[in-house]
Design a protein around this motif. Structure first.
Motif, PDB file in Angstrom:
ATOM      1  N   ASP A  19      44.002 115.691  16.212  1.00 50.28           N
ATOM      2  CA  ASP A  19      43.884 116.654  15.115  1.00 50.28           C
ATOM      3  C   ASP A  19      42.763 117.653  15.402  1.00 50.28           C
ATOM      4  N   VAL A  20      42.964 118.876  14.933  1.00 49.51           N
ATOM      5  CA  VAL A  20      41.980 119.944  15.120  1.00 49.51           C
ATOM      6  C   VAL A  20      41.720 120.611  13.772  1.00 49.51           C
ATOM      7  N   VAL A  21      40.449 120.860  13.477  1.00 49.46           N
ATOM      8  CA  VAL A  21      40.076 121.659  12.312  1.00 49.46           C
ATOM      9  C   VAL A  21      39.067 122.707  12.760  1.00 49.46           C
ATOM     10  N   ARG A  22      39.022 123.800  12.025  1.00 46.20           N
ATOM     11  CA  ARG A  22      38.020 124.839  12.272  1.00 46.20           C
ATOM     12  C   ARG A  22      37.085 124.873  11.070  1.00 46.20           C
ATOM     13  N   HIS A  24      34.062 127.022   9.266  1.00 39.65           N
ATOM     14  CA  HIS A  24      33.454 128.344   9.174  1.00 39.65           C
ATOM     15  C   HIS A  24      32.255 128.234   8.250  1.00 39.65           C
ATOM     16  N   ALA A  25      31.116 128.772   8.686  1.00 42.32           N
ATOM     17  CA  ALA A  25      29.904 128.652   7.871  1.00 42.32           C
ATOM     18  C   ALA A  25      29.014 129.877   8.054  1.00 42.32           C
ATOM     19  N   SER A  26      28.102 130.041   7.118  1.00 39.75           N
ATOM     20  CA  SER A  26      27.133 131.133   7.196  1.00 39.75           C
ATOM     21  C   SER A  26      25.830 130.681   7.838  1.00 39.75           C
ATOM     22  N   ALA A  27      25.776 129.411   8.267  1.00 35.03           N
ATOM     23  CA  ALA A  27      24.609 128.875   8.957  1.00 35.03           C
ATOM     24  C   ALA A  27      25.088 127.999  10.121  1.00 35.03           C
ATOM     25  N   ASP A  28      24.204 127.796  11.080  1.00 32.42           N
ATOM     26  CA  ASP A  28      24.564 126.984  12.242  1.00 32.42           C
ATOM     27  C   ASP A  28      24.973 125.579  11.808  1.00 32.42           C
ATOM     28  N   LEU A  29      26.008 125.056  12.420  1.00 32.43           N
ATOM     29  CA  LEU A  29      26.562 123.741  12.067  1.00 32.43           C
ATOM     30  C   LEU A  29      26.010 122.609  12.932  1.00 32.43           C
ATOM     31  N   ALA A  45      35.140 116.310  19.513  1.00 30.18           N
ATOM     32  CA  ALA A  45      34.651 117.380  20.381  1.00 30.18           C
ATOM     33  C   ALA A  45      34.380 118.601  19.510  1.00 30.18           C
ATOM     34  N   TRP A  46      33.228 119.207  19.677  1.00 31.93           N
ATOM     35  CA  TRP A  46      32.840 120.401  18.924  1.00 31.93           C
ATOM     36  C   TRP A  46      32.732 121.565  19.892  1.00 31.93           C
ATOM     37  N   VAL A  47      33.435 122.649  19.605  1.00 28.83           N
ATOM     38  CA  VAL A  47      33.383 123.843  20.445  1.00 28.83           C
ATOM     39  C   VAL A  47      33.077 125.036  19.547  1.00 28.83           C
ATOM     40  N   TYR A  48      31.958 125.686  19.826  1.00 29.50           N
ATOM     41  CA  TYR A  48      31.618 126.895  19.074  1.00 29.50           C
ATOM     42  C   TYR A  48      32.521 128.031  19.524  1.00 29.50           C
ATOM     43  N   GLU A  49      33.245 128.624  18.589  1.00 27.83           N
ATOM     44  CA  GLU A  49      34.064 129.799  18.866  1.00 27.83           C
ATOM     45  C   GLU A  49      33.300 131.071  18.525  1.00 27.83           C
ATOM     46  N   GLN A  50      32.345 130.956  17.621  1.00 27.69           N
ATOM     47  CA  GLN A  50      31.513 132.094  17.241  1.00 27.69           C
ATOM     48  C   GLN A  50      30.154 131.554  16.844  1.00 27.69           C
ATOM     49  N   VAL A  58      33.377 126.825  14.328  1.00 28.36           N
ATOM     50  CA  VAL A  58      33.433 125.689  15.240  1.00 28.36           C
ATOM     51  C   VAL A  58      34.817 125.057  15.175  1.00 28.36           C
ATOM     52  N   GLN A  59      35.372 124.777  16.338  1.00 25.82           N
ATOM     53  CA  GLN A  59      36.626 124.023  16.415  1.00 25.82           C
ATOM     54  C   GLN A  59      36.271 122.570  16.682  1.00 25.82           C
ATOM     55  N   VAL A  60      36.749 121.684  15.818  1.00 25.99           N
ATOM     56  CA  VAL A  60      36.467 120.253  15.945  1.00 25.99           C
ATOM     57  C   VAL A  60      37.782 119.541  16.232  1.00 25.99           C
TER      58      VAL A  60
END
Length: 68
Positions: A19-22, A24-29, A45-50, A58-60
């Motif tokens: 499973d994958v979720v994205r 989105h936040a206004s502060a670093d995760l 697995a955490w991958v920063y997309e922006q 972040v894509q998790v």
């Protein structure tokens, strides 16, 4: 907020392998990642997309059970 983080962490725990979720936040995760990793090391697995500011994305991905 702590309430939001708890809800997100609970959702991540319910993910099935692959499973994958994205997120989105206004502060670093990064703090959220640290809490997730402390709960269940190496399960996601955490991958920063922006990397903001102003926005972080972040894509998790829930890793497969046979992840080394």
């Amino acid at each position: 907020s702590d309430t939001r983080d708890v809800l997100v962490l609970d959702r991540l725990q319910r993910m099935r392998p692959g499973d994958v979720v994205r997120l989105h936040a206004s502060a670093d995760l990064h703090g959220l990642w640290c809490r997730q990793h402390a709960r269940s090391p190496d399960t996601h697995a955490w991958v920063y997309e922006q990397t903001g500011p102003p926005d972080w994305l972040v894509q998790v991905t829930r890793r497969k059970a046979d992840y080394p």
